[in-house]
Design a protein around this motif. Sequence first.
Motif, PDB file in Angstrom:
ATOM      1  N   ARG A  99      20.039  27.083  21.680  1.00 47.46           N
ATOM      2  CA  ARG A  99      19.953  27.847  22.912  1.00 47.46           C
ATOM      3  C   ARG A  99      20.806  27.877  23.921  1.00 47.46           C
ATOM      4  O   ARG A  99      21.539  28.532  24.402  1.00 47.46           O
ATOM      5  N   ASN A 100      20.857  26.338  24.180  1.00 51.32           N
ATOM      6  CA  ASN A 100      21.797  26.087  25.313  1.00 51.32           C
ATOM      7  C   ASN A 100      23.184  26.082  24.962  1.00 51.32           C
ATOM      8  O   ASN A 100      24.004  26.251  25.823  1.00 51.32           O
ATOM      9  N   LEU A 101      23.672  25.822  23.613  1.00 54.87           N
ATOM     10  CA  LEU A 101      24.906  26.116  23.130  1.00 54.87           C
ATOM     11  C   LEU A 101      25.444  27.551  23.224  1.00 54.87           C
ATOM     12  O   LEU A 101      26.460  27.922  23.805  1.00 54.87           O
ATOM     13  N   LYS A 102      24.422  28.625  22.952  1.00 55.67           N
ATOM     14  CA  LYS A 102      24.440  29.793  22.718  1.00 55.67           C
ATOM     15  C   LYS A 102      24.622  30.221  24.206  1.00 55.67           C
ATOM     16  O   LYS A 102      25.664  31.188  24.620  1.00 55.67           O
ATOM     17  N   LEU A 103      24.046  29.992  25.165  1.00 58.67           N
ATOM     18  CA  LEU A 103      24.213  30.207  26.814  1.00 58.67           C
ATOM     19  C   LEU A 103      25.525  29.583  27.038  1.00 58.67           C
ATOM     20  O   LEU A 103      26.240  30.387  28.015  1.00 58.67           O
ATOM     21  N   CYS A 104      25.744  28.393  26.788  1.00 52.38           N
ATOM     22  CA  CYS A 104      27.318  28.111  27.355  1.00 52.38           C
ATOM     23  C   CYS A 104      28.442  28.786  26.568  1.00 52.38           C
ATOM     24  O   CYS A 104      29.132  29.258  27.358  1.00 52.38           O
ATOM     25  N   MET A 105      28.142  29.397  25.395  1.00 52.50           N
ATOM     26  CA  MET A 105      29.191  29.986  24.700  1.00 52.50           C
ATOM     27  C   MET A 105      29.393  31.700  25.542  1.00 52.50           C
ATOM     28  O   MET A 105      30.380  31.931  25.695  1.00 52.50           O
ATOM     29  N   GLU A 106      28.206  31.933  25.591  1.00 55.18           N
ATOM     30  CA  GLU A 106      28.151  33.204  26.566  1.00 55.18           C
ATOM     31  C   GLU A 106      28.767  33.259  27.824  1.00 55.18           C
ATOM     32  O   GLU A 106      29.611  34.150  28.143  1.00 55.18           O
ATOM     33  N   ALA A 107      28.615  32.211  28.323  1.00 55.54           N
ATOM     34  CA  ALA A 107      29.085  32.029  29.855  1.00 55.54           C
ATOM     35  C   ALA A 107      30.636  31.911  29.529  1.00 55.54           C
ATOM     36  O   ALA A 107      31.609  32.464  30.437  1.00 55.54           O
ATOM     37  N   GLN A 108      31.072  31.208  28.693  1.00 56.85           N
ATOM     38  CA  GLN A 108      32.564  31.163  28.173  1.00 56.85           C
ATOM     39  C   GLN A 108      33.083  32.465  28.149  1.00 56.85           C
ATOM     40  O   GLN A 108      34.245  33.005  28.477  1.00 56.85           O
ATOM     41  N   VAL A 109      32.567  33.432  27.265  1.00 56.93           N
ATOM     42  CA  VAL A 109      32.946  34.785  27.056  1.00 56.93           C
ATOM     43  C   VAL A 109      33.071  35.427  28.403  1.00 56.93           C
ATOM     44  O   VAL A 109      34.187  36.162  28.314  1.00 56.93           O
ATOM     45  N   GLU A 110      32.165  35.304  29.204  1.00 61.92           N
ATOM     46  CA  GLU A 110      32.084  36.089  30.483  1.00 61.92           C
ATOM     47  C   GLU A 110      33.251  35.536  31.025  1.00 61.92           C
ATOM     48  O   GLU A 110      33.698  36.462  31.917  1.00 61.92           O
ATOM     49  N   ARG A 111      33.465  34.329  31.349  1.00 61.37           N
ATOM     50  CA  ARG A 111      34.677  33.727  31.983  1.00 61.37           C
ATOM     51  C   ARG A 111      35.793  34.280  31.605  1.00 61.37           C
ATOM     52  O   ARG A 111      37.026  34.274  32.512  1.00 61.37           O
ATOM     53  N   PHE A 112      36.208  34.313  30.308  1.00 61.12           N
ATOM     54  CA  PHE A 112      37.329  34.709  29.780  1.00 61.12           C
ATOM     55  C   PHE A 112      37.315  35.724  28.901  1.00 61.12           C
ATOM     56  O   PHE A 112      37.256  36.071  27.603  1.00 61.12           O
ATOM     57  N   PRO A 113      37.045  36.913  29.493  1.00 64.24           N
ATOM     58  CA  PRO A 113      36.980  38.419  28.793  1.00 64.24           C
ATOM     59  C   PRO A 113      38.409  38.932  27.909  1.00 64.24           C
ATOM     60  O   PRO A 113      39.371  38.288  28.145  1.00 64.24           O
TER      61      PRO A 113
END
Length: 191
Positions: free
Chosen positions: A177-191
């Motif tokens: 879950r934490n890895l997924k949240l972190c990866m989603e945040a990465q996607v949002e930061r680097f669209p």
Amino acid sequence: MFLKLFRKSDAVPSETELLAQYRQTGDLRILGQLYEPNMEMLYAVCYKYLTSEDAAKDAVMQVFEELVNKARTHEISNWKSWLHSVAKNYCLMQLRSRKEFVDAQRMESEDRLHLVEEAPEEPLPLKELDDCLKKLNREQQQTVSLFFLQEKSYRQIVEETGYELNQVKSYLQNGRRNLKLCMEAQVERFP
């Protein structure tokens, strides 16, 4: 009188006597004498639980290997009944580990599908995944790495880390879950 003595020496030792001899000597031939007459019954038990001829045959052999130590250390009052229980428990453990394996595969497939559906067209570099992995706490990082990167089973992770099975499951669930949240945040930061 002479015939009684002769018959007595040819008498087949009882299961209790054979078990006592095995405990004293550790001679696998004696254990084999105890085991062999029960192999059909054990095959039937294993087949009932595992529903595969090959799996049942393998289980019968694995149960024998378990007996090498167990028969020397456990108090056994009824050999056949005890043997039946050992075989049944072995099969249940196999089914449980298969279920964990299937559940893990299902969860991993769902995660991959979810990530594919939400992932940008260009994949994230492995550096972002590695950075997110490093942000997990030590236990989550260790179990996630062992499970997903090294493809270890729950049982192997328990043996390697010393964590309880429920802890391993919890660390994996929270780590994913934490890895997924972190990866989603990465996607949002680097669209």
